[in-house]
Design a protein around this motif. Structure first.
Motif, short mmCIF file in Angstrom:
data_model
loop_
_atom_site.label_atom_id
_atom_site.label_comp_id
_atom_site.label_asym_id
_atom_site.label_seq_id
_atom_site.Cartn_x
_atom_site.Cartn_y
_atom_site.Cartn_z
N ASN A 143 -7.86 23.86 11.54
CA ASN A 143 -7.68 22.77 10.59
C ASN A 143 -8.85 21.79 10.68
OD1 ASN A 143 -5.69 21.96 8.60
ND2 ASN A 143 -5.39 20.11 9.80
N GLU A 144 -9.00 20.95 9.67
CA GLU A 144 -10.08 19.97 9.68
C GLU A 144 -10.03 19.10 10.94
OE1 GLU A 144 -11.89 16.31 6.94
OE2 GLU A 144 -10.14 17.46 6.26
N CYS A 145 -8.84 18.68 11.32
CA CYS A 145 -8.65 18.02 12.62
C CYS A 145 -7.74 18.95 13.42
CB CYS A 145 -8.03 16.64 12.46
SG CYS A 145 -7.95 15.70 14.00
N GLY A 146 -8.34 19.89 14.14
CA GLY A 146 -7.58 20.99 14.71
C GLY A 146 -7.08 20.79 16.12
N ALA A 147 -7.47 19.67 16.78
CA ALA A 147 -7.04 19.46 18.16
C ALA A 147 -7.11 17.98 18.51
CB ALA A 147 -7.89 20.28 19.12
N VAL A 153 -3.78 22.54 15.63
CA VAL A 153 -3.37 22.73 14.24
C VAL A 153 -4.23 23.81 13.60
CG1 VAL A 153 -2.87 21.58 12.07
CG2 VAL A 153 -2.81 20.26 14.19
N ASP A 154 -3.58 24.86 13.11
CA ASP A 154 -4.28 25.98 12.46
C ASP A 154 -3.79 26.14 11.04
OD1 ASP A 154 -6.03 27.17 14.51
OD2 ASP A 154 -4.17 27.56 15.58
N GLY A 155 -4.29 25.32 10.13
CA GLY A 155 -3.95 25.46 8.72
C GLY A 155 -2.66 24.77 8.36
N TYR A 173 2.20 22.30 13.79
CA TYR A 173 1.67 21.89 15.09
C TYR A 173 2.01 22.93 16.15
CZ TYR A 173 1.88 17.42 12.59
OH TYR A 173 1.76 16.44 11.65
N ARG A 174 1.07 23.15 17.06
CA ARG A 174 1.33 23.97 18.23
C ARG A 174 0.97 23.18 19.47
NH1 ARG A 174 -1.09 29.97 16.52
NH2 ARG A 174 0.49 30.44 14.94
N THR A 175 1.68 23.44 20.57
CA THR A 175 1.46 22.72 21.82
C THR A 175 1.15 23.71 22.92
OG1 THR A 175 3.03 21.01 21.10
CG2 THR A 175 2.42 21.02 23.44
N PRO A 176 -0.12 24.11 23.12
CA PRO A 176 -0.46 24.99 24.23
C PRO A 176 -0.17 24.33 25.59
CG PRO A 176 -2.25 24.86 22.64
CD PRO A 176 -1.29 23.76 22.31
N LEU A 177 0.38 25.10 26.51
CA LEU A 177 0.64 24.65 27.88
C LEU A 177 -0.35 25.34 28.79
CD1 LEU A 177 2.48 23.05 29.83
CD2 LEU A 177 3.91 25.11 29.99
N TRP A 225 -6.62 9.73 35.86
CA TRP A 225 -6.37 9.72 34.41
C TRP A 225 -6.95 10.99 33.83
CZ3 TRP A 225 -9.50 10.16 30.09
CH2 TRP A 225 -8.89 9.86 28.85
N ILE A 226 -6.15 11.71 33.01
CA ILE A 226 -6.60 12.89 32.28
C ILE A 226 -6.33 12.67 30.81
CG2 ILE A 226 -6.09 15.33 31.81
CD1 ILE A 226 -5.52 15.68 34.78
N GLY A 227 -7.33 12.94 29.96
CA GLY A 227 -7.12 12.74 28.53
C GLY A 227 -8.30 13.22 27.70
N ILE A 228 -8.25 12.86 26.43
CA ILE A 228 -9.29 13.24 25.48
C ILE A 228 -10.54 12.39 25.72
CG2 ILE A 228 -8.59 11.59 23.69
CD1 ILE A 228 -9.08 13.81 21.62
N GLY A 229 -11.69 12.92 25.34
CA GLY A 229 -12.94 12.21 25.57
C GLY A 229 -13.06 10.94 24.76
N ALA A 230 -12.52 10.94 23.57
CA ALA A 230 -12.50 9.77 22.71
C ALA A 230 -11.54 10.07 21.58
CB ALA A 230 -13.89 9.46 22.16
N ILE A 231 -11.17 9.06 20.84
CA ILE A 231 -10.29 9.30 19.71
C ILE A 231 -11.03 10.18 18.71
CG2 ILE A 231 -9.00 8.22 17.83
CD1 ILE A 231 -8.76 5.74 19.62
N GLY A 232 -10.50 11.35 18.42
CA GLY A 232 -11.18 12.27 17.53
C GLY A 232 -10.50 13.61 17.50
N CYS A 233 -11.15 14.59 16.92
CA CYS A 233 -10.58 15.92 16.71
C CYS A 233 -11.28 16.92 17.62
CB CYS A 233 -10.71 16.32 15.25
SG CYS A 233 -9.88 15.18 14.12
N ASN A 234 -10.75 17.10 18.83
CA ASN A 234 -11.33 18.07 19.76
C ASN A 234 -10.30 18.42 20.82
OD1 ASN A 234 -11.87 16.38 22.35
ND2 ASN A 234 -12.72 15.11 20.70
N ALA A 235 -10.56 19.48 21.59
CA ALA A 235 -9.66 19.92 22.65
C ALA A 235 -10.30 19.72 24.02
CB ALA A 235 -9.29 21.38 22.44
#
Length: 368
Positions: A321-325, A351-353, A358-362, A283-293
């Motif tokens: 952005n306030e919630c940028g990733a 998200v940058d402003g 929205y942007r989707t880095p690969l 499983w690969i994913g975000i550390g928790a529900i929130g705003c981070n990369a």
């Protein structure tokens, strides 16, 4: 728009669902060797949020959340991307993996139902609330026994949210969307969608030996697991549910401690798949529900575990952005070995402003 639950599908084999009979001796603690941002996934017509993907007959099908064009706003959209002659993502000279596909301006890809403040394609309600029909995991492919057609299943929570994104229903129902693909579709046509209602699968899935293992996130954020023959995804009578004492025919009570699969992800958005390189489920994913990369990884020898403690392996660039990733995903079928080798592609939403969208880095992740 309901489907009969008596419909039965024949098993459909694709290479990424072939598993070894014995586990590899390689360590199942993935270690990062390198991470390279190789481009972005984007569409010149639609600005798309939180995209997932699955390989379908030589192309990649993407499903995304909120999507905006010059004339429409949808709660979901879909698109295709292509591969090059080396079976790798067809990234152009500008570093773009181009999305394309004929999305309707008036109907979301996962249609908003009448009791979800439809037919509004964004799910907006008159009282200012909204039904956010947002997928958390990629579609799951099954088949009709043919090399030219397949059914793709997406489990999506019927989230009724306030303007501050808080949930108005702590235990929302789940919708099962089915997309039917046939080789005869025009190249830009997206698989049409119909609707059923079965829980489990909203948090992700893996497949093994003719069965689909479907993960669910309970109201306490813990992860639960069910399995069903892949040929019978729409037949709820064939579902079996994992508990600490084994598999049972009886669905557990929401939040029940005996239904918890510890460490099967973090509770944040991500992707399950099987890796021959590690001889393990991943499983690969975000550390928790929130705003981070931040990207975390956990592994297990079987779908039900035991799963290792999720570990941070890569931190992407946050947006301004306030919630940028957010919305981290892995994409096994974008690789030329269905994710079975020493690398994997991952994406997140950046998200940058307000005026950027929205942007989707690969990103190419290479394992040690």
């Amino acid at each position: 728009m309901s489907l009969s639950t008596s419909i039965t599908l024949a098993s459909f084999y694709i290479s990424c669902h072939a598993f070894p009979s014995a586990l590899s001796q390689r360590s199942t603690t993935p270690t990062l060797a390198s991470a390279e941002v190789i481009g972005t996934v984007s569409d010149p017509t639609w600005n798309r949020d939180s995209c997932t993907s699955i390989g379908v007959f030589g192309r990649e099908l993407w499903t995304c959340r909120d999507s905006q064009s010059s004339s429409a706003f949808l709660s979901s959209s879909a698109s295709w991307t292509d591969f090059n002659s080396s079976a790798l993502p067809a990234i152009d000279s500008d570093g773009v993996l181009n999305m394309y596909g004929d999305n309707s301006d008036s109907v979301a890809y996962f249609p908003v139902q009448a009791d979800e403040c439809g037919p509004s394609p964004a799910g907006g309600c008159a009282d200012g609330t909204r039904y956010a029909i947002w997928q958390n995991s990629r579609p799951m492919i099954a088949g009709s026994g043919s090399s030219s057609s397949a059914a793709l299943y997406s489990w999506i929570t019927r989230s009724h949210i306030a303007s501050d994104l808080s949930n108005l229903d702590p235990t929302p129902a789940t919708s099962l969307y089915r997309s039917d693909y046939a080789m005869g579709l025009a190249s830009s046509q997206l698989p049409p969608v119909t609707l059923d209602s079965i829980p489990y699968g909203t948090y992700g899935w893996v497949q093994d030996s003719g069965h689909s293992y479907l993960y669910a996130q309970m109201s306490n954020n813990a992860i639960a697991l069910a399995r069903v023959p892949t040929a019978a995804v729409e037949d709820v009578s064939q579902y079996r549910y994992y508990t600490s004492t084994g598999w049972t025919n009886t669905p557990p009570i929401d939040g029940a401690s005996e239904a918890v699969v510890p460490n099967a992800g973090t509770g944040g958005q991500g992707t399950f798949y099987y890796s021959q390189y590690f001889g393990a489920y991943v499983w690969i994913g975000i550390g928790a529900i929130g705003c981070n990369a931040n990207f975390y990884v956990t592994t297990a020898p079987a779908p039900e575990g035991p799963w290792s403690t999720p570990a941070l392996f890569y931190a992407g660039e946050n947006g301004s952005n306030e919630c940028g990733a957010y919305s981290q995903q892995a994409h096994p079928e974008l690789t030329n070995n269905d994710g079975q080798g020493n690398y994997i592609y991952v994406t997140y939403t950046k998200v940058d402003g307000a005026n950027v969208g929205y942007r989707t880095p690969l990103i190419k992740i290479t394992w040690a």
